[in-house]
Write a protein that holds these residues in place. Structure first.
Motif, PDB file in Angstrom:
ATOM      1  N   PRO A  21       0.833  -1.200   0.000  1.00  0.00           N
ATOM      2  CA  PRO A  21       0.000   0.000   0.000  1.00  0.00           C
ATOM      3  C   PRO A  21       0.875   1.260   0.000  1.00  0.00           C
ATOM      4  O   PRO A  21       1.919   1.289   0.646  1.00  0.00           O
ATOM      5  CB  PRO A  21      -0.799  -0.101   1.296  1.00  0.00           C
ATOM      6  N   ASN A  22       0.499   2.257  -0.729  1.00  0.00           N
ATOM      7  CA  ASN A  22       1.254   3.515  -0.869  1.00  0.00           C
ATOM      8  C   ASN A  22       2.620   3.303  -1.514  1.00  0.00           C
ATOM      9  O   ASN A  22       3.541   4.074  -1.309  1.00  0.00           O
ATOM     10  CB  ASN A  22       1.398   4.228   0.477  1.00  0.00           C
ATOM     11  N   ARG A  23       2.782   2.210  -2.270  1.00  0.00           N
ATOM     12  CA  ARG A  23       3.938   1.930  -3.112  1.00  0.00           C
ATOM     13  C   ARG A  23       5.276   1.726  -2.404  1.00  0.00           C
ATOM     14  O   ARG A  23       6.323   1.963  -2.991  1.00  0.00           O
ATOM     15  CB  ARG A  23       4.079   3.009  -4.168  1.00  0.00           C
ATOM     16  N   PRO A  24       5.345   1.222  -1.169  1.00  0.00           N
ATOM     17  CA  PRO A  24       6.662   0.947  -0.604  1.00  0.00           C
ATOM     18  C   PRO A  24       7.225  -0.358  -1.176  1.00  0.00           C
ATOM     19  O   PRO A  24       6.490  -1.185  -1.717  1.00  0.00           O
ATOM     20  CB  PRO A  24       6.390   0.794   0.889  1.00  0.00           C
ATOM     21  N   THR A  25       8.507  -0.546  -1.051  1.00  0.00           N
ATOM     22  CA  THR A  25       9.149  -1.777  -1.481  1.00  0.00           C
ATOM     23  C   THR A  25       8.730  -2.905  -0.553  1.00  0.00           C
ATOM     24  O   THR A  25       8.705  -2.735   0.657  1.00  0.00           O
ATOM     25  CB  THR A  25      10.679  -1.608  -1.442  1.00  0.00           C
ATOM     26  N   CYS A  26       8.376  -4.069  -1.116  1.00  0.00           N
ATOM     27  CA  CYS A  26       7.921  -5.209  -0.312  1.00  0.00           C
ATOM     28  C   CYS A  26       9.046  -6.180   0.005  1.00  0.00           C
ATOM     29  O   CYS A  26       9.060  -6.778   1.072  1.00  0.00           O
ATOM     30  CB  CYS A  26       6.837  -5.969  -1.054  1.00  0.00           C
ATOM     31  N   LEU A  27       9.952  -6.368  -0.924  1.00  0.00           N
ATOM     32  CA  LEU A  27      11.020  -7.351  -0.749  1.00  0.00           C
ATOM     33  C   LEU A  27      12.258  -6.633  -0.232  1.00  0.00           C
ATOM     34  O   LEU A  27      13.065  -6.129  -0.993  1.00  0.00           O
ATOM     35  CB  LEU A  27      11.287  -8.061  -2.071  1.00  0.00           C
TER      36      LEU A  27
END
Length: 70
Positions: A21-27
């Protein structure tokens, strides 16, 4: 209003972008990347599909926008 259905063509590659959500990095960690690749490979095998290539691009963190004050 809901999103329109995705247009897909059989036997053509897909471009998948994974973000939170809100485009943060997931990995965030290398172990996260390895687990994600394993899950993608298992899913491809389960569906009888070929996973031809994968690119995990780790972008730089976004800087918060600062309003200019005059």
């Amino acid at each position: 209003m809901g999103r329109k259905p995705r247009f897909t063509l059989p036997r053509h590659p897909w471009h998948i972008v994974q973000r939170g959500p809100n485009r943060p990095t997931c990995l965030l960690k290398p172990a996260d990347c390895r687990l994600y690749l394993e899950i993608m490979q298992q899913a491809a095998r389960h569906e009888g599909q070929a996973q031809t290539s994968v690119l995990i691009k780790r972008g730089r963190p976004r800087q918060p926008r600062v309003a200019e004050v005059y």
